[in-house]
Structures are given as structure tokens and as C-alpha cells.
Scaffold this motif. Sequence first.
Motif, mmCIF file in Angstrom:
data_model
loop_
_atom_site.group_PDB
_atom_site.id
_atom_site.type_symbol
_atom_site.label_atom_id
_atom_site.label_comp_id
_atom_site.label_asym_id
_atom_site.label_seq_id
_atom_site.Cartn_x
_atom_site.Cartn_y
_atom_site.Cartn_z
ATOM 1 N N PHE A 5 0.836 -1.197 0.000
ATOM 2 C CA PHE A 5 0.000 0.000 0.000
ATOM 3 C C PHE A 5 0.873 1.250 0.000
ATOM 4 O O PHE A 5 1.795 1.384 0.804
ATOM 5 N N LYS A 8 -4.002 6.395 -0.316
ATOM 6 C CA LYS A 8 -5.337 6.590 -0.880
ATOM 7 C C LYS A 8 -5.557 8.058 -1.176
ATOM 8 O O LYS A 8 -4.931 8.926 -0.581
ATOM 9 N N ASP A 9 -6.516 8.321 -2.048
ATOM 10 C CA ASP A 9 -6.934 9.683 -2.341
ATOM 11 C C ASP A 9 -7.496 10.289 -1.054
ATOM 12 O O ASP A 9 -8.472 9.787 -0.509
ATOM 13 N N SER A 12 -11.400 11.104 -0.834
ATOM 14 C CA SER A 12 -12.409 10.096 -1.130
ATOM 15 C C SER A 12 -12.979 9.474 0.134
ATOM 16 O O SER A 12 -12.414 9.594 1.217
ATOM 17 N N SER A 17 -12.224 4.362 -2.357
ATOM 18 C CA SER A 17 -11.221 5.370 -2.638
ATOM 19 C C SER A 17 -10.224 4.899 -3.685
ATOM 20 O O SER A 17 -9.763 3.765 -3.636
ATOM 21 N N THR A 19 -6.781 4.105 -4.900
ATOM 22 C CA THR A 19 -5.656 3.678 -4.079
ATOM 23 C C THR A 19 -4.514 3.239 -4.980
ATOM 24 O O THR A 19 -4.739 2.715 -6.064
ATOM 25 N N GLN A 34 -6.175 1.104 -7.873
ATOM 26 C CA GLN A 34 -7.609 0.904 -7.693
ATOM 27 C C GLN A 34 -8.250 2.257 -7.935
ATOM 28 O O GLN A 34 -7.850 3.254 -7.340
ATOM 29 N N VAL A 63 -3.302 10.920 -6.041
ATOM 30 C CA VAL A 63 -2.832 9.538 -5.922
ATOM 31 C C VAL A 63 -1.549 9.353 -6.723
ATOM 32 O O VAL A 63 -0.625 8.657 -6.291
#
Length: 77
Positions: A5, A8-9, A12, A17, A19, A34, A63
Amino acid sequence: MRARFLGKDPDSQVENSPTLFATDRTDRMTYIAQGWKVTDPDALADIGPVREHETLIEIPEDVLRMYVRRYQQQEER
């Protein structure tokens, strides 16, 4: 292949969200995104045919900045 990871935005919803993930591939640097599936007819017409095993997703600029941060960290090593 594993996915790590990156972020994330921030604008969102928590569970819905865009990602960005980084993979641990050794043959090349890749990412998994994503995002929102692109369904807009005008955008699809501009892009052209997409193969059956591929899809298009829309990703916010915030992102993509996560990619820039990771790239800069790789350059510092």
C-alpha cells in the motif's frame, strides 16, 4: 507478486477510494491502481479499443503524487 500500500486519495470516502499499490516484482517496477472504472463514452472513444484482459481506471492526481514520492525515494538510494 506482492502489493504494498502506498496511499489513498485523501478526498475520497473511506471504503471507496482510489488507491495506489507498489509491487515487489524483480524484473521491473510496477504499480496496481484501484480507481473508478472509465465508462464515459467520449473518453472511451478517444482512447480506442481496450483488450479483454485489460481495463481503464481513472486516478486522481493526488494519488499519482504517491508514485512521485516513491520514485524520489528510489533515486535517493
